[in-house]
Structure formats: structure tokens, C-alpha cells
Design an enzyme around this catalytic site. Structure first.
Site, PDB file in Angstrom:
ATOM      1  CG  ASN A   1     -12.239  -1.331   4.401  1.00 51.91           C
ATOM      2  OD1 ASN A   1     -12.505  -1.681   5.537  1.00 51.91           O
ATOM      3  ND2 ASN A   1     -11.072  -0.800   4.072  1.00 51.91           N
TER       4      ASN A   1
ATOM      5  CB  VAL B   1      -9.815   1.698  -4.675  1.00 56.56           C
ATOM      6  CG1 VAL B   1      -9.677   1.208  -6.111  1.00 56.56           C
ATOM      7  CG2 VAL B   1      -8.785   2.788  -4.375  1.00 56.56           C
TER       8      VAL B   1
ATOM      9  CG  ASP C   1      -2.038   0.973   1.161  1.00 59.09           C
ATOM     10  OD1 ASP C   1      -1.769   2.184   0.973  1.00 59.09           O
ATOM     11  OD2 ASP C   1      -3.198   0.553   1.297  1.00 59.09           O
TER      12      ASP C   1
ATOM     13  CG  HIS D   1      -9.007  -3.222  -2.039  1.00 60.94           C
ATOM     14  ND1 HIS D   1     -10.096  -2.522  -2.546  1.00 60.94           N
ATOM     15  CD2 HIS D   1      -8.592  -2.518  -0.961  1.00 60.94           C
ATOM     16  CE1 HIS D   1     -10.309  -1.451  -1.809  1.00 60.94           C
ATOM     17  NE2 HIS D   1      -9.416  -1.432  -0.836  1.00 60.94           N
ATOM     18  CB  ILE D   2      -7.807  -8.875   0.765  1.00 63.07           C
ATOM     19  CG1 ILE D   2      -9.074  -9.595   0.313  1.00 63.07           C
ATOM     20  CG2 ILE D   2      -7.380  -9.331   2.157  1.00 63.07           C
ATOM     21  CD1 ILE D   2      -8.913 -11.102   0.209  1.00 63.07           C
ATOM     22  CG  HIS D   3      -6.776  -3.195   3.336  1.00 63.90           C
ATOM     23  ND1 HIS D   3      -6.085  -2.042   3.085  1.00 63.90           N
ATOM     24  CD2 HIS D   3      -8.027  -3.008   2.839  1.00 63.90           C
ATOM     25  CE1 HIS D   3      -6.884  -1.188   2.471  1.00 63.90           C
ATOM     26  NE2 HIS D   3      -8.072  -1.759   2.302  1.00 63.90           N
TER      27      HIS D   3
ATOM     28  CD  GLN E   1     -15.151  -0.985  -1.848  1.00 66.18           C
ATOM     29  OE1 GLN E   1     -16.247  -1.259  -1.373  1.00 66.18           O
ATOM     30  NE2 GLN E   1     -14.700  -1.544  -2.952  1.00 66.18           N
TER      31      GLN E   1
END
Length: 113
Positions: free
Chosen positions: A86, A95, A31, A99-101, A93
Site C-alpha cells: 500500500n 504505517v 500481522d 512494508h509488504i503484506h 497505508q
């Protein structure tokens, strides 16, 4: 998904990223605004706006993303970490490409925000 996002541009190679993992289903990279010493994003190559837009046919890909998140956390030397998805702007969220953080490398508190 019809709208172009920064993540779709990263997948196409139009925007560079600090890649940590890539395969035919997903791409993972650091990130650019990390919230912890380790903060990696994992995105599916399939354009999917959020988890709420997932269909039954996405279950293998979704499982793959979670397995990859654990593999990356271990590859980064994390003993403990947080995995976050998210969903929607009120949940954080920003974007609108699923996606996974993967976040770790420091003590994480609860609740997160």
C-alpha cells in the site's frame, strides 16, 4: 525517515513481534490484525516511508523483499497468495514505513477493497 513508527520500534526490539524471518536487510512477522489465516508483514531495516520514496540504490533491497515474500509464503505452506504494498493513506497505508503484506490461506476476492 525522521518520524518514529511502530515498525522502527519493532526493528529496534522496543516492541515485540511474532517473527517469522529476519536477515540483515529485513524483518518479517505476523500481522496483529490478520485479514486471512496467513498475514505476514515484511519490512526493510532501512527506514523508507513508502515505495514512492525509493531511490535507484534501493533496487537490490526491494528485489530482496519480494524474493523473501515468496520464500515466506512457501514456508507458510501457501500455494497461492497475495503480495501487497500500500502506498499512501488513500491506498490503505497506515504505517509510514515501507512494508509488504503476504496474505493467504483462504480464497481472496477481487477487487480487494
Amino acid at each position: 525517515m525522521t518520524q518514529e513508527t511502530v515498525f522502527s520500534q519493532i526493528i529496534k526490539g522496543e516492541i515485540p513481534c511474532d517473527e517469522v524471518y529476519s536477515d540483515e536487510q529485513c524483518l518479517a512477522f505476523r500481522d496483529i490484525q490478520p485479514q486471512a489465516p496467513v498475514h505476514i508483514l515484511i519490512i526493510p531495516r532501512k527506514p523508507l516511508k513508502s515505495i514512492k520514496d525509493a531511490e535507484v540504490e534501493d533496487k537490490e533491497m526491494l528485489g530482496h523483499l519480494l524474493l523473501v515474500s515468496a520464500q515466506i509464503a512457501q514456508q507458510e505452506g501457501l500455494k497461492d497468495w497475495r503480495t501487497i504494498i500500500n502506498t499512501g493513506s488513500e491506498a490503505g497505508q497506515t504505517v509510514f514505513h515501507l512494508h509488504i503484506h503476504v496474505i493467504g490461506g483462504r480464497k481472496l476476492t477481487w477487487p480487494p477493497g
